[in-house]
Write a protein that holds these residues in place. Structure first.
Motif: not given
Length: 208
Positions: A102-109, A136-143
């Motif tokens: 998730w730290l990688s996600v924070a630095a990425g998507q 953002a929409a793609n990330l939030f769908a996964v989240l």
């Protein structure tokens, strides 16, 4: 113990460091860096972070402190150094790896999505706003799907993974990214905001 956080108050990267300091019950001197005036590109600041970015954490005496640059690195340092129970950065290898993911996600998507969209609307950054909103929409769908299964990103208790993703997710509406379609994300934000020691980042726009 003398902690100093060099920050910009409207930076989500800086806020995540400030948030963990407060969640850990640590006092720190907050030193505002004049980004608009270019202070972060001057030799004195570049000596602390050669990339010229906030936040920077200093721990110890002013003449010989430990200097940690990069918000995620600061989270790891604070959780490793000051959280004796390792609640915020688990020792278990599987959970530690999940936190790192998730730290990688924070630095990425997260950075290229909600954070970038906010940079366009608030600071007129020359970035592709439509692309940032799509990321953002793609990330939030996964989240959203992930948080439908559990209260926090890694297991049943908050970790630095939650801290890393909170600020730019909570302030996504400032970049034109609505949180209304994502009830599980909004519930997760509420759980973080209910934690003892939570401090908000200043809002600069009407929420969408």
């Amino acid at each position: 113990m003398t902690l100093r956080l060099h920050r910009f108050a409207l930076s989500g990267h800086a806020h995540r460091a400030e948030l963990l300091l407060n969640l850990l019950g640590l006092r720190a001197d907050l030193i505002d860096v004049d980004l608009r005036g270019g202070e972060h590109k001057q030799p004195a600041f570049l000596a602390k972070n050669t990339f010229g970015q906030v936040p920077v954490l200093e721990d110890g005496p002013e003449d010989n402190p430990v200097v940690i640059a990069d918000s995620n690195a600061i989270l790891v340092y604070l959780a490793s150094r000051y959280d004796e129970q390792r609640r915020w950065l688990p020792v278990d290898p599987v959970q530690a790896a999940q936190v790192q993911r998730w730290l990688s996600v924070a630095a990425g998507q997260l950075a290229s999505g909600p954070a970038a969209a906010r940079m366009v609307t608030l600071f007129k950054a020359p970035l592709d706003h439509d692309r940032a909103k799509t990321v953002a929409a793609n990330l939030f769908a996964v989240l959203e799907q992930h948080l439908a299964q559990q209260d926090f990103l890694v297991g049943s208790a908050p970790t630095i993974a939650d801290v890393a993703l909170y600020s730019y997710t909570a302030h996504a509406p400032e970049g034109g990214v609505s949180l209304q379609p994502w009830p599980h994300i909004r519930a997760w934000l509420g759980r973080i905001e209910a934690l003892p020691g939570f401090v908000p980042m200043p809002k600069t726009a009407v929420a969408a």
